[in-house]
Design an enzyme around this catalytic site. Structure first.
Site, mmCIF file in Angstrom:
data_model
loop_
_atom_site.group_PDB
_atom_site.id
_atom_site.type_symbol
_atom_site.label_atom_id
_atom_site.label_comp_id
_atom_site.label_asym_id
_atom_site.label_seq_id
_atom_site.Cartn_x
_atom_site.Cartn_y
_atom_site.Cartn_z
ATOM 1 N N LYS A 39 0.829 -1.202 0.000
ATOM 2 C CA LYS A 39 0.000 0.000 0.000
ATOM 3 C C LYS A 39 0.867 1.258 0.000
ATOM 4 O O LYS A 39 1.606 1.509 0.946
ATOM 5 C CB LYS A 39 -0.885 0.068 1.245
ATOM 6 C CG LYS A 39 -1.884 1.224 1.124
ATOM 7 C CD LYS A 39 -2.507 1.636 2.438
ATOM 8 C CE LYS A 39 -1.789 2.746 3.143
ATOM 9 N NZ LYS A 39 -1.811 4.043 2.458
ATOM 10 N N CYS A 99 13.547 10.695 6.396
ATOM 11 C CA CYS A 99 13.553 10.152 7.756
ATOM 12 C C CYS A 99 14.912 10.320 8.412
ATOM 13 O O CYS A 99 15.026 10.488 9.612
ATOM 14 C CB CYS A 99 13.172 8.684 7.711
ATOM 15 S SG CYS A 99 14.148 7.775 6.515
ATOM 16 N N GLU A 101 10.471 0.624 9.917
ATOM 17 C CA GLU A 101 11.429 1.726 9.694
ATOM 18 C C GLU A 101 10.691 2.994 10.073
ATOM 19 O O GLU A 101 9.756 3.393 9.380
ATOM 20 C CB GLU A 101 11.845 1.786 8.216
ATOM 21 C CG GLU A 101 12.480 0.517 7.684
ATOM 22 C CD GLU A 101 13.939 0.366 8.079
ATOM 23 O OE1 GLU A 101 14.484 1.276 8.729
ATOM 24 O OE2 GLU A 101 14.516 -0.672 7.738
ATOM 25 N N GLY A 155 7.289 4.414 8.104
ATOM 26 C CA GLY A 155 6.421 5.557 8.379
ATOM 27 C C GLY A 155 6.727 6.133 9.741
ATOM 28 O O GLY A 155 7.850 6.027 10.234
ATOM 29 N N SER A 156 5.713 6.717 10.357
ATOM 30 C CA SER A 156 5.945 7.427 11.610
ATOM 31 C C SER A 156 6.045 6.456 12.790
ATOM 32 O O SER A 156 5.504 5.351 12.750
ATOM 33 C CB SER A 156 4.807 8.412 11.852
ATOM 34 O OG SER A 156 3.596 7.702 11.923
ATOM 35 N N THR A 157 6.689 6.899 13.844
ATOM 36 C CA THR A 157 6.832 6.076 15.046
ATOM 37 C C THR A 157 5.465 5.810 15.680
ATOM 38 O O THR A 157 5.206 4.714 16.171
ATOM 39 C CB THR A 157 7.801 6.762 16.028
ATOM 40 O OG1 THR A 157 9.083 6.828 15.374
ATOM 41 C CG2 THR A 157 7.965 5.985 17.321
ATOM 42 N N GLU A 217 10.437 15.023 15.736
ATOM 43 C CA GLU A 217 10.644 15.002 14.280
ATOM 44 C C GLU A 217 9.683 15.988 13.616
ATOM 45 O O GLU A 217 8.474 15.914 13.808
ATOM 46 C CB GLU A 217 10.390 13.590 13.745
ATOM 47 C CG GLU A 217 10.696 13.471 12.270
ATOM 48 C CD GLU A 217 10.437 12.074 11.723
ATOM 49 O OE1 GLU A 217 9.372 11.503 12.027
ATOM 50 O OE2 GLU A 217 11.293 11.566 10.989
#
Ligand code: NAP
Ligand code: MG
Length: 492
Positions: free
Chosen positions: A194, A302, A268, A246-248, A399
């Site tokens: 996706k 990132c 990641e 993607g995001s944490t 971030e």
């Protein structure tokens, strides 16, 4: 749209003329369906959403929104392909399909570059020189591994996992798809991928490439949609592995969702990289490295060098040179070959960045922005630095994912090291110095997955990438990247 002449260049009369990349050769369909079982099929519930060009806010295309039922169809197609042609195929044959994808990508590189810049807002220089060639290189690299897997894990026999569910972000759309799909296929898995909601177009073009390469139906399925579609992949009971970039925050949700299941996973996640400049560094190169690390590609990286640590004795010189260089950056039309900083990927992302600009000032930091003009339409952010920040400031800890740099100073190596490691993240870092011994010390002690020495943001398919701490779990790329897609059994 024209790129904006920057003030310094304009004043001195040497502004570059616009050099826009042509879009004549690019075809974008009005509507994209889902790629399931080797065919483009309409979504069960018939929903579509629009993807726009963030530099102009114009709609580029409508893209299918996959619901649970569509994800289920895609997983079933992937399972069927896994049990059928793909797992029975000789590994060298499997490799040939992956080589074919790589070659077609190379042949269509210009078209892919333009579409990547149109859909995501990144400068054509980045998509042309970095994203697309590296994506092809990943397919080439892992194609080569397909028939050599038996040598990759001495004493053990690697076995494919089955169906891999893969979810990727918007900052490197095609490259992230390549990072995920290439090793999965090389190891004999099938895939449901996706792409991000704001950048689905190169993934749909990749679906065409995969079809043209003649891959057996169902080996790669591409389903578009937003977060809910991603969650449907994560929660599907017949998926054997989740690979997520993607995001944490979303990484945490995924970890929670699959806890207690048999699913393997790699995550990641975010980063807040330290770029550390020692007084003995080649200052001009270091300044260029800072700019490359945080301003090119709008800081949508990132591993962006979003925290700068400069040794105190050269801090004034470095900051002045950085400000001068910021004045020469060209912000504007992503399709212009002279553009350094393109459009921010979406309105919500711009809002997030702008909220951090306010937070930084409220926290008492001094903000400096390049005076460059920016286009009236679209989403833009001028390259920005914060000085006078402290370790606890939010612009230092969190971030931002935009062209925003927080600058601090240090006196001794130990102080630089302690400050650099004071972060919940650990994805990457950079060290600039003339002394090899300092490089070794810093690369051993900065807690991050990748550390560059006297350079920044350099990638290669043969080297592993991934984070410490809240930056993720597992590695992608290189030999390590194969390990994420196999089960290792004792040698028979
Ligand atoms: P994000 O919001 O976490 O989204 C990443 C992907 O997950 C998108 O496809 C997103 O769909 C999907 N998603 C959203 N909610 C989900 C859920 N509940 N379950 C499953 N999937 C879900 O991150 P982003 O804002 O797109 O990307 C920026 C982040 O990626 C940054 O934090 C950056 O550091 C990180 N990143 C990390 C690496 C790395 O290698 N470590 C590389 C690149 C980027 P939609 O976008 O369609 O909603
Ligand atoms: Mg878009």
């Amino acid at each position: 749209m024209e790129s904006q002449p920057n003030k310094l260049a304009f004043d001195s009369g040497w502004a570059y003329s616009p050099a826009p990349e042509s879009t004549d050769h690019v075809h974008i369909d009005k509507k994209y369906d889902l790629f399931i079982g080797g065919e483009f099929v309409a979504p069960v519930k018939g929903g579509y959403f629009e993807t726009i060009n963030p530099a102009t806010e114009e709609v580029l295309s409508s893209v299918a929104e996959a619901t649970d039922a569509d994800v289920d169809r895609a997983v079933k197609a992937a399972r069927k392909a896994y049990r059928g042609a793909w797992s029975k195929m000789n590994a060298a044959e499997r490799g040939k399909y992956i080589f074919r994808i790589a070659r077609i990508l190379q042949e269509r590189a210009r078209e892919f570059s333009v579409i990547e810049s149109l859909d995501g807002g990144k400068p054509i220089r980045e998509s042309r020189d970095i994203d697309i060639p590296l994506a092809a290189a990943h397919f080439f690299y892992y194609a080569g591994w397909a028939d050599k897997l038996g040598y990759a894990f001495p004493g053990r026999t690697p076995k494919a996992l089955g169906v891999a569910g893969q979810i990727i972000p918007w900052n490197f759309p095609l490259l992230m798809a390549a990072w995920k799909i290439a090793p999965a296929l090389a190891c004999g898995n099938t895939v449901v991928l996706k792409p991000a909601e704001t950048t689905p177009l190169t993934a749909m073009k990749l679906a065409e490439v995969i079809r043209d390469a003649g891959l057996p139906p169902g080996v790669v399925n591409i389903v578009t949609g937003a977060g809910k579609t991603g969650a449907a992949i994560v929660n599907h009971p017949d998926v054997d592995k989740i690979a997520f970039t993607g995001s944490t925050d979303v990484g945490r949700l995924i970890q929670r969702a699959i806890a207690g299941t048999k699913k393997k996973y790699t995550l990641e996640l975010g980063g807040k990289a330290a770029n550390i400049i020692f007084a003995d560094a080649a200052i001009d190169q270091a300044v260029e490295g800072i700019v490359n690390g945080i301003f090119f590609n709008q800081g949508h990286v990132c591993c962006a060098g979003s925290r700068l640590f400069v040794q105190e004795s050269v801090a004034d010189e470095v900051i002045q040179k950085l400000k001068d260089r910021m004045e020469t950056l060209i912000v504007g039309d992503p399709l212009d070959k002279n553009t350094d900083v393109g459009a921010i990927n979406s309105a919500p992302q711009l809002e997030k960045i702008e909220s951090y600009l306010k937070i930084g000032q409220q926290e008492g930091a001094e903000m400096y922005q390049s005076s460059c003009p920016v286009p009236k339409r679209g989403y833009w952010c001028r390259p920005t630095i914060f000085t006078g920040v402290s370790q606890s400031n939010r612009v230092v800890q969190e971030e931002i994912f935009g062209p925003v740099l927080a600058i601090q100073t240090f006196r001794t190596l130990e102080e630089g090291l302690t400050k650099a490691n004071n972060t919940p993240y650990g994805l990457s870092g950079g060290v600039w110095t003339d002394k090899g011994a300092k490089i070794f010390k810093m690369t051993q002690q900065v807690r991050a997955g990748v550390i560059w020495a006297n350079t920044f943001n350099k990638f290669d398919p043969t080297s592993p990438f991934g984070g410490y701490k809240e930056s993720g779990v597992g590695r992608e790329g290189g030999l390590h990247g194969l390990g994420a897609y196999v089960r290792l059994e004792p040698q028979s």
